[in-house]
Structures are given as structure tokens and as C-alpha cells.
Design a protein around this motif. Structure first.
Motif, PDB file in Angstrom:
ATOM      1  N   TRP A  50      -4.646  26.029   4.521  1.00  0.00           N
ATOM      2  CA  TRP A  50      -4.062  25.108   5.496  1.00  0.00           C
ATOM      3  C   TRP A  50      -4.887  23.828   5.604  1.00  0.00           C
ATOM      4  CZ3 TRP A  50      -0.086  23.212   7.614  1.00  0.00           C
ATOM      5  CH2 TRP A  50      -0.126  22.493   8.804  1.00  0.00           C
ATOM      6  N   GLU A  51      -6.215  23.959   5.661  1.00  0.00           N
ATOM      7  CA  GLU A  51      -7.071  22.776   5.782  1.00  0.00           C
ATOM      8  C   GLU A  51      -6.923  21.864   4.559  1.00  0.00           C
ATOM      9  OE1 GLU A  51      -8.721  21.750   8.448  1.00  0.00           O
ATOM     10  OE2 GLU A  51      -8.087  23.523   9.555  1.00  0.00           O
ATOM     11  N   ARG A  52      -6.869  22.448   3.372  1.00  0.00           N
ATOM     12  CA  ARG A  52      -6.717  21.652   2.144  1.00  0.00           C
ATOM     13  C   ARG A  52      -5.342  20.998   2.097  1.00  0.00           C
ATOM     14  NH1 ARG A  52      -8.393  18.182  -1.050  1.00  0.00           N
ATOM     15  NH2 ARG A  52      -7.886  18.409  -3.242  1.00  0.00           N
ATOM     16  N   LEU A  53      -4.307  21.745   2.499  1.00  0.00           N
ATOM     17  CA  LEU A  53      -2.949  21.200   2.487  1.00  0.00           C
ATOM     18  C   LEU A  53      -2.824  20.012   3.436  1.00  0.00           C
ATOM     19  CD1 LEU A  53      -0.045  22.024   1.235  1.00  0.00           C
ATOM     20  CD2 LEU A  53       0.425  22.587   3.611  1.00  0.00           C
ATOM     21  N   LYS A  54      -3.470  20.106   4.594  1.00  0.00           N
ATOM     22  CA  LYS A  54      -3.415  18.992   5.546  1.00  0.00           C
ATOM     23  C   LYS A  54      -4.012  17.723   4.941  1.00  0.00           C
ATOM     24  CE  LYS A  54      -5.492  20.791   9.139  1.00  0.00           C
ATOM     25  NZ  LYS A  54      -6.010  20.969  10.516  1.00  0.00           N
ATOM     26  N   VAL A  55      -5.055  17.869   4.163  1.00  0.00           N
ATOM     27  CA  VAL A  55      -5.688  16.707   3.535  1.00  0.00           C
ATOM     28  C   VAL A  55      -4.793  16.153   2.436  1.00  0.00           C
ATOM     29  CG1 VAL A  55      -7.641  15.941   2.121  1.00  0.00           C
ATOM     30  CG2 VAL A  55      -8.038  17.438   4.093  1.00  0.00           C
ATOM     31  N   VAL A  56      -4.344  17.025   1.541  1.00  0.00           N
ATOM     32  CA  VAL A  56      -3.555  16.578   0.393  1.00  0.00           C
ATOM     33  C   VAL A  56      -2.213  15.983   0.819  1.00  0.00           C
ATOM     34  CG1 VAL A  56      -2.348  17.378  -1.693  1.00  0.00           C
ATOM     35  CG2 VAL A  56      -4.688  18.135  -1.228  1.00  0.00           C
ATOM     36  N   MET A  57      -1.546  16.612   1.757  1.00  0.00           N
ATOM     37  CA  MET A  57      -0.219  16.154   2.162  1.00  0.00           C
ATOM     38  C   MET A  57      -0.263  15.165   3.327  1.00  0.00           C
ATOM     39  SD  MET A  57       1.635  17.547  -0.092  1.00  0.00           S
ATOM     40  CE  MET A  57       3.337  17.375   0.453  1.00  0.00           C
ATOM     41  N   GLY A  58      -1.453  14.905   3.844  1.00  0.00           N
ATOM     42  CA  GLY A  58      -1.611  13.978   4.953  1.00  0.00           C
ATOM     43  C   GLY A  58      -1.535  12.528   4.506  1.00  0.00           C
ATOM     44  N   PRO A  59      -1.803  11.612   5.432  1.00  0.00           N
ATOM     45  CA  PRO A  59      -1.731  10.184   5.124  1.00  0.00           C
ATOM     46  C   PRO A  59      -2.628   9.812   3.939  1.00  0.00           C
ATOM     47  CG  PRO A  59      -1.976  10.531   7.485  1.00  0.00           C
ATOM     48  CD  PRO A  59      -2.184  11.868   6.825  1.00  0.00           C
ATOM     49  N   GLY A  60      -2.100   8.927   3.122  1.00  0.00           N
ATOM     50  CA  GLY A  60      -2.834   8.471   1.951  1.00  0.00           C
ATOM     51  C   GLY A  60      -2.089   7.336   1.288  1.00  0.00           C
ATOM     52  N   GLU A  61      -2.381   7.114   0.037  1.00  0.00           N
ATOM     53  CA  GLU A  61      -1.763   6.026  -0.709  1.00  0.00           C
ATOM     54  C   GLU A  61      -0.311   6.327  -1.085  1.00  0.00           C
ATOM     55  OE1 GLU A  61      -3.158   2.975  -1.227  1.00  0.00           O
ATOM     56  OE2 GLU A  61      -4.715   3.775   0.094  1.00  0.00           O
ATOM     57  N   LEU A  62       0.031   7.612  -1.208  1.00  0.00           N
ATOM     58  CA  LEU A  62       1.399   7.995  -1.545  1.00  0.00           C
ATOM     59  C   LEU A  62       2.208   8.224  -0.273  1.00  0.00           C
ATOM     60  CD1 LEU A  62       0.800  10.561  -4.443  1.00  0.00           C
ATOM     61  CD2 LEU A  62       1.529   8.170  -4.638  1.00  0.00           C
ATOM     62  N   ASP A  63       3.441   7.793  -0.300  1.00  0.00           N
ATOM     63  CA  ASP A  63       4.374   8.000   0.792  1.00  0.00           C
ATOM     64  C   ASP A  63       4.605   9.508   0.977  1.00  0.00           C
ATOM     65  OD1 ASP A  63       7.548   8.434   1.317  1.00  0.00           O
ATOM     66  OD2 ASP A  63       6.798   6.666   2.377  1.00  0.00           O
ATOM     67  N   PRO A  64       4.751   9.991   2.222  1.00  0.00           N
ATOM     68  CA  PRO A  64       4.976  11.427   2.452  1.00  0.00           C
ATOM     69  C   PRO A  64       6.179  11.987   1.691  1.00  0.00           C
ATOM     70  CG  PRO A  64       4.476  10.331   4.519  1.00  0.00           C
ATOM     71  CD  PRO A  64       4.628   9.254   3.484  1.00  0.00           C
ATOM     72  N   LEU A  65       7.263  11.217   1.565  1.00  0.00           N
ATOM     73  CA  LEU A  65       8.424  11.683   0.813  1.00  0.00           C
ATOM     74  C   LEU A  65       8.070  11.844  -0.662  1.00  0.00           C
ATOM     75  CD1 LEU A  65      11.362  12.463   0.378  1.00  0.00           C
ATOM     76  CD2 LEU A  65      11.930  10.010   0.396  1.00  0.00           C
ATOM     77  N   VAL A  66       7.336  10.905  -1.211  1.00  0.00           N
ATOM     78  CA  VAL A  66       6.922  10.992  -2.617  1.00  0.00           C
ATOM     79  C   VAL A  66       6.080  12.252  -2.835  1.00  0.00           C
ATOM     80  CG1 VAL A  66       5.500   9.899  -4.409  1.00  0.00           C
ATOM     81  CG2 VAL A  66       7.081   8.519  -3.053  1.00  0.00           C
TER      82      VAL A  66
END
Length: 131
Positions: A50-66
Motif C-alpha cells: 500500500w505504501e509503495r502504491l501510494k507513491v507510484v500512483m500518487g502525484p507526479g509528472e504523469l497524469d493520474p489517468l495516464v
């Protein structure tokens, strides 16, 4: 049929329940899906995942839909029906249209086909593509 039972809130350890509550809070829902309920048999793995998923799928350079669409593509390539379904639902919730879904499936299919051909032919990578 699963290889482990899906644990209810009443059956999980306090550590697992804390993760469930974090899932609920972050997603703004009371629902905790089956993947997390299966992982709850191993609270340390549940928390780490869960902690890793929150980081990977969280805010970043890629849009959440992408990010969700990439997850669908990789899940398709890996043959993970559960992840294809859950991340397609997540992508739709983030605004993926039917047209985008169709185009995504077209790209996935094309990549799988050309990957198979080039792997069978063992084509050398062009020097200009090497980074």
C-alpha cells in the motif's frame, strides 16, 4: 477461486485495519477491495504494498489517468485479470472515455503483436535507439 480467504475488518490485525482505514481515507470511500483483503493475511506485506502504491500512483509528472492506463496495459501483458478490471474501473473513474479505452486496447494489441514478431525474429536494436 482464491487461495486465501478475504478477511473482514473484524478478522484483520490492528496493523491491517490501520491500512484499510488509510485506503478508505485516501480514496474517500468505505470500500476496501479484495486485493487488500487477501493481502491482510500478511500485514507487513499489505502495508509495504500500500505504501509503495501510494507513491507510484500518487502525484507526479504523469497524469493520474495516464498512470491507470499504463497499469491496464501492463496488467494485460502480464495476464492479470483482476488488475485489468480494477484499473480499468479506476481509469474510467478518472475520466477515461470509451474512445480512449478502445484506442488503449488497440495500442496494447499492436504492441503485443509487434513484440511477438520482433522477439521471434530477434532483430538487433538500431544504434540510434540505444540510449
Amino acid at each position: 477461486m482464491g487461495t486465501v480467504s478475504l478477511l473482514s475488518d473484524e478478522e484483520v490485525s490492528p496493523e491491517a485495519l490501520a491500512v484499510f482505514n488509510d485506503i478508505r481515507a485516501l480514496r474517500g470511500t468505505d470500500y476496501v477491495n479484495n486485493f487488500w483483503r487477501a493481502l491482510a493475511h500478511d500485514p507487513a506485506l499489505l502495508k509495504a504494498t500500500w505504501e509503495r502504491l501510494k507513491v507510484v500512483m500518487g502525484p507526479g509528472e504523469l497524469d493520474p489517468l495516464v498512470k491507470e492506463m499504463i497499469y491496464v496495459a501492463v496488467s494485460t501483458a502480464n495476464g492479470c485479470s483482476y488488475c485489468v478490471h480494477s484499473h480499468t474501473a479506476a481509469a474510467k473513474a478518472k475520466g477515461m472515455t470509451a474512445a480512449q479505452h478502445g484506442e488503449l486496447l488497440g495500442v496494447i494489441g499492436m504492441a503485443m503483436q509487434t513484440n511477438g514478431i520482433v522477439t521471434g525474429l530477434q532483430v538487433d536494436v538500431d544504434e540510434v535507439f540505444r540510449t
